[in-house]
Design an enzyme around this catalytic site. Sequence first.
Site, PDB file in Angstrom:
ATOM      1  N   GLU A   1      -4.507   1.972  -2.760  1.00 44.89           N
ATOM      2  CA  GLU A   1      -5.711   2.432  -2.042  1.00 44.89           C
ATOM      3  C   GLU A   1      -5.469   3.628  -1.124  1.00 44.89           C
ATOM      4  OE1 GLU A   1      -7.592   0.435   1.053  1.00 44.89           O
ATOM      5  OE2 GLU A   1      -5.766   0.242   2.224  1.00 44.89           O
ATOM      6  N   ASN A   2      -4.191   3.888  -0.757  1.00 48.61           N
ATOM      7  CA  ASN A   2      -3.883   4.995   0.163  1.00 48.61           C
ATOM      8  C   ASN A   2      -3.050   6.095  -0.496  1.00 48.61           C
ATOM      9  OD1 ASN A   2      -3.366   2.218   2.063  1.00 48.61           O
ATOM     10  ND2 ASN A   2      -4.875   3.677   2.794  1.00 48.61           N
TER      11      ASN A   2
ATOM     12  N   ASN B   1     -10.054  -1.462   0.720  1.00 51.22           N
ATOM     13  CA  ASN B   1     -11.283  -0.945   1.328  1.00 51.22           C
ATOM     14  C   ASN B   1     -11.461   0.556   1.090  1.00 51.22           C
ATOM     15  OD1 ASN B   1      -8.968  -1.054   3.128  1.00 51.22           O
ATOM     16  ND2 ASN B   1     -10.271  -0.052   4.637  1.00 51.22           N
ATOM     17  N   HIS B   2     -10.377   1.283   0.810  1.00 54.80           N
ATOM     18  CA  HIS B   2     -10.501   2.723   0.521  1.00 54.80           C
ATOM     19  C   HIS B   2     -10.723   2.999  -0.970  1.00 54.80           C
ATOM     20  CE1 HIS B   2      -9.806   3.926   4.566  1.00 54.80           C
ATOM     21  NE2 HIS B   2      -8.631   3.327   4.633  1.00 54.80           N
TER      22      HIS B   2
ATOM     23  N   ASP C   1       0.826  -1.222   0.000  1.00 56.36           N
ATOM     24  CA  ASP C   1       0.000   0.000   0.000  1.00 56.36           C
ATOM     25  C   ASP C   1       0.864   1.278   0.000  1.00 56.36           C
ATOM     26  OD1 ASP C   1      -1.386  -2.275   0.988  1.00 56.36           O
ATOM     27  OD2 ASP C   1      -2.909  -1.018   1.924  1.00 56.36           O
TER      28      ASP C   1
ATOM     29  N   HIS D   1      -3.098  -4.352   3.173  1.00 52.94           N
ATOM     30  CA  HIS D   1      -4.014  -3.619   4.068  1.00 52.94           C
ATOM     31  C   HIS D   1      -3.444  -3.320   5.443  1.00 52.94           C
ATOM     32  CE1 HIS D   1      -7.659  -2.164   6.040  1.00 52.94           C
ATOM     33  NE2 HIS D   1      -7.551  -3.114   6.950  1.00 52.94           N
TER      34      HIS D   1
ATOM     35  N   HIS E   1      -0.311  -2.857   6.368  1.00 55.69           N
ATOM     36  CA  HIS E   1       0.798  -1.897   6.247  1.00 55.69           C
ATOM     37  C   HIS E   1       2.075  -2.308   6.989  1.00 55.69           C
ATOM     38  CE1 HIS E   1      -1.714   1.823   4.834  1.00 55.69           C
ATOM     39  NE2 HIS E   1      -2.217   0.679   4.379  1.00 55.69           N
TER      40      HIS E   1
END
Length: 262
Positions: free
Chosen positions: A39-40, A67-68, A8, A176, A178
Site C-alpha cells: 500500500e505504500n 487504506n492507501h 508494508d 499498517h 509500520h
Amino acid sequence: MKILFLGDIVGKVGRRTVTNNLEKLVKKYQVDFVIANGENVTHGKGLIEKHYYELLDAGVDCITLGNHYLSKDQLLNYIDDADALVRPLNISKRIGGQGSRLFEVNGINIRVTNVLGTAFMKEEVSSPYYSLKSLIDSLESEDSIHIVDYHAEATGEKVCFGYAFDGLVSAVLGTHTHVQTNDAKILPNGTAFISDVGMCGAANGVLGFEKNSVMRVTMFGEKDRFGFDEQDQGLLNAVVIDIDEATHKAREIVTVKLLEEK
Ligand SMILES: [Fe+2]
Ligand SMILES: [Fe+2]
C-alpha cells in the site's frame, strides 16, 4: 508450507531493500510463497503498475493493499489484470479487483485475503468481522491455507480479530502501523498471529518517511509533505510462517528484522 510475509513496503528504500534481499531470505527460510503489503510502495502511498510488476520480478507472489489502496488512481487502469493483487475485501467503493484470491503452489492452495480495520481509520468499510466470516462461510468446501492481512491501526482490534478467527484461518497478520510488534504467536486453535508485521523502508526515519519532514508536520503543525531520505539504510520487517499442508494450521511463526548492509 513456508510463507514469507513482508510488512508494508515504503517508497524507494523499501523497494530497494526488498529487491536486494528477497532471494537471500527465500533461501535462508526455504520459503515457498511470498506475500508483501504494497500500500505504500509508490512514493509512500499507493501502488502504480510499474512498481507492481517490479515487485513480482523481485520474487513477490502476491501483493496486498491497505487504506492507501487508491492513493494512486492509476490502480484503476490495471487492477482487473493484476492477478497477484489483493485489495481490501470490505471497502464500500467499487474499484474492481478482488479482496480475496486463491493461489496454487506445488499443488497446495493458498488463499490470501486483505481486510481493513475500523478503529481510527477513516475509510468507508463494511464490518471487517462479518465480511471475512461470510467469505469463510461461502468457501466451506474449499481446501486451502488461508492467510489474512488485517490492515488496522488499533492493536486491541487486531488481537480481537485474531481470536475471532482462530482456527478458521491459517494466519491473521496485522499491517499498517509500520512498527513490528513483539507478540508473534500461534493462537490456541492453530492460527498464526502478530499485531503488526512492521515495514520495509528507511530505518532511521519515522515509519519509513524522512524524520525532519514528519516532525515539521506532526510536532509543529507546518504545512509540508512527508519526505524521503533515499540514502538511509533500509530495514526489512517480515514474518515467516510454517503451515501444515494437511490441517492448514500454523506450526510456527518467526519474525524477521533485516538491516540493509551499508
Ligand atoms: Fe502502511
Ligand atoms: Fe495503512
